[in-house]
Design an enzyme around this catalytic site. Structure first.
Site, mmCIF file in Angstrom:
data_model
loop_
_atom_site.group_PDB
_atom_site.id
_atom_site.type_symbol
_atom_site.label_atom_id
_atom_site.label_comp_id
_atom_site.label_asym_id
_atom_site.label_seq_id
_atom_site.Cartn_x
_atom_site.Cartn_y
_atom_site.Cartn_z
ATOM 1 N N CYS A 15 -0.505 4.121 2.150
ATOM 2 C CA CYS A 15 -0.296 3.952 3.593
ATOM 3 C C CYS A 15 1.171 4.180 3.972
ATOM 4 O O CYS A 15 1.462 4.817 4.988
ATOM 5 C CB CYS A 15 -0.666 2.542 4.045
ATOM 6 N N ASP A 16 2.110 3.668 3.171
ATOM 7 C CA ASP A 16 3.498 3.576 3.625
ATOM 8 C C ASP A 16 4.499 4.419 2.837
ATOM 9 O O ASP A 16 5.657 4.534 3.244
ATOM 10 C CB ASP A 16 3.959 2.103 3.559
ATOM 11 N N CYS A 59 0.829 -1.206 0.000
ATOM 12 C CA CYS A 59 0.000 0.000 0.000
ATOM 13 C C CYS A 59 0.865 1.259 0.000
ATOM 14 O O CYS A 59 1.363 1.679 1.046
ATOM 15 C CB CYS A 59 -0.930 -0.023 1.218
#
Ligand code: FAD
Ligand code: NAP
Length: 305
Positions: free
Chosen positions: A134-135, A131
């Site tokens: 997200c990261d 992701c």
């Protein structure tokens, strides 16, 4: 019976089905085991959803969620583990509750496929990610490897260039599967380069985090190590339909088979969105499926009064 219609999964397909069912005056429960929005929550820029030049996936999810509440959809938290068919009604069983409804719509979508190489599980969350939204921000000024050649890999690689110094896309063939417009952007991006005809055989690291990958050229057989601080894996999807396989409504790969009205072979059991056997898995097609399923739920109940 408390509910006319229960929808399992609050991604774009499930939320749209809920909108149509509730607006047709069906007493509707939308069950979700995570955050409403589904895969949209893991998507950066969405620029192929009509009405928006560009919108962040989580923002689109929130807009859809807000939009369905005006018609009285009831929301429930629950991980659905089984659906039982009793012909004139269905039972929906979660980890800790059982619900009944005249119609059930499955909209559970799918999840990322793992690469299944040594080091992947070990370094998941320590440099291995699925992701970028997200990261990605953890990898400012770093070197990244992205694995895959589809829309997800190439689009998320482009997204990652706003943080990373260098992004190398490792693809097992010499041609991308991604849409042409996405390919062209990647080819024009100076931070992106390609390692063609190659697979990641192993993800390497020290006792804390990823330090690189072992790559094999599938044409020459040559193997070598490539230094990297992170590895983003986008090698396709698997359907989230394990809870329904005993009903005999899935194909060999687990995708749910429906007709164009989103009906499975079990009367009163519908499916929509990415969990279906279908050609194009997109937000627009999930929304289209969801509208048809919500309307079909109403029609099924009318015809079986
Ligand atoms: P999902 O979005 O997968 O939602 C399913 C929901 O069901 C989830 O919330 C899940 O938690 C829930 N669920 C699953 N199992 C259960 C259970 N047993 N019990 C309860 N709840 C359950 N499409 C575009 O059109 N444009 C893009 O730019 C785009 N970018 C993408 C980028 C990435 C990285 C990815 C992975 C996908 C992208 N897509 C894009 C595809 C798009 O996100 C999907 O096609 C769409 O979200 C599918 O919607 P859905 O509602 O069918 O399923
Ligand atoms: P995908 O289209 O199935 O692509 C998966 C990629 O991973 C392919 O290039 C495949 O190679 C490769 N691959 C599969 N298994 C592999 C393995 N074991 N090792 C190495 N490589 C492997 O999956 P996706 O890119 O996640 O897209 C899924 C769906 O979401 C698609 O319908 C897509 O259109 C949609 N989506 C849309 C957008 C958008 O519209 N902007 C963005 C993201 C996703 P091959 O090419 O050789 O098969």
């Amino acid at each position: 019976m408390k509910y006319d219609c229960i929808i399992i999964g609050a991604g774009p397909a499930g939320m749209t089905a809920a909108l149509y069912a509730a607006r047709a005056n069906l007493k509707t429960l939308l069950l979700e085991r995570g955050i409403p929005g589904g895969q949209m929550n893991n998507t950066a820029e969405v620029e192929n959803y009509p009405g928006f030049d560009s919108i962040l996936g989580p923002d689109l999810a929130l807009k859809m969620y807000d939009g369905i509440n005006q018609f009285g959809v009831e929301h429930g938290y629950g991980n659905v583990v089984e659906v039982k068919d009793h012909q004139d009604y269905k039972e929906v069983i979660t980890d800790d509750a059982t619900y009944e409804a005249k119609v059930v719509i499955i909209a559970t979508g799918c999840e990322h496929r793992n690469l299944e190489v040594p080091g992947e599980a070990e370094y998941s969350g320590r440099g291995v990610s699925y992701c970028a939204v997200c990261d990605g921000a953890f990898f400012r000024n770093k070197k990244l490897i992205v694995v895959g050649g589809g829309d997800s890999a190439v689009e998320e690689a482009i997204y990652l260039t706003q943080f990373a110094d260098e992004v190398k896309i490792v693809h097992r063939r010499d041609a991308l599967r991604a849409q042409k417009i996405i390919q062209d952007r990647a080819f024009a991006n100076e931070k992106i380069s390609f390692i063609w005809d190659s697979v990641v055989e192993e993800i390497k690291g020290d006792d804390q985090k990823v330090t690189g990958v072992q790559i094999k050229n599938v044409k020459t057989g040559e193997t070598y190590e490539e230094a990297a601080d992170g590895v983003f894996i986008y090698v396709g999807l698997i359907p989230l339909t394990q809870a329904f396989t005993s009903l005999g409504i899935t194909d060999d790969a687990g995708w749910i088979v429906t007709d164009e009205r989103m009906q499975t072979k079990i009367p009163g059991l519908l499916a929509c969105g990415d969990a279906r056997q279908k050609h194009l898995r997109q937000i627009t097609t999930a929304v289209g499926d969801g509208g048809i399923a919500g309307q079909q739920a109403y029609q099924y109940i009318e015809e079986n009064k």
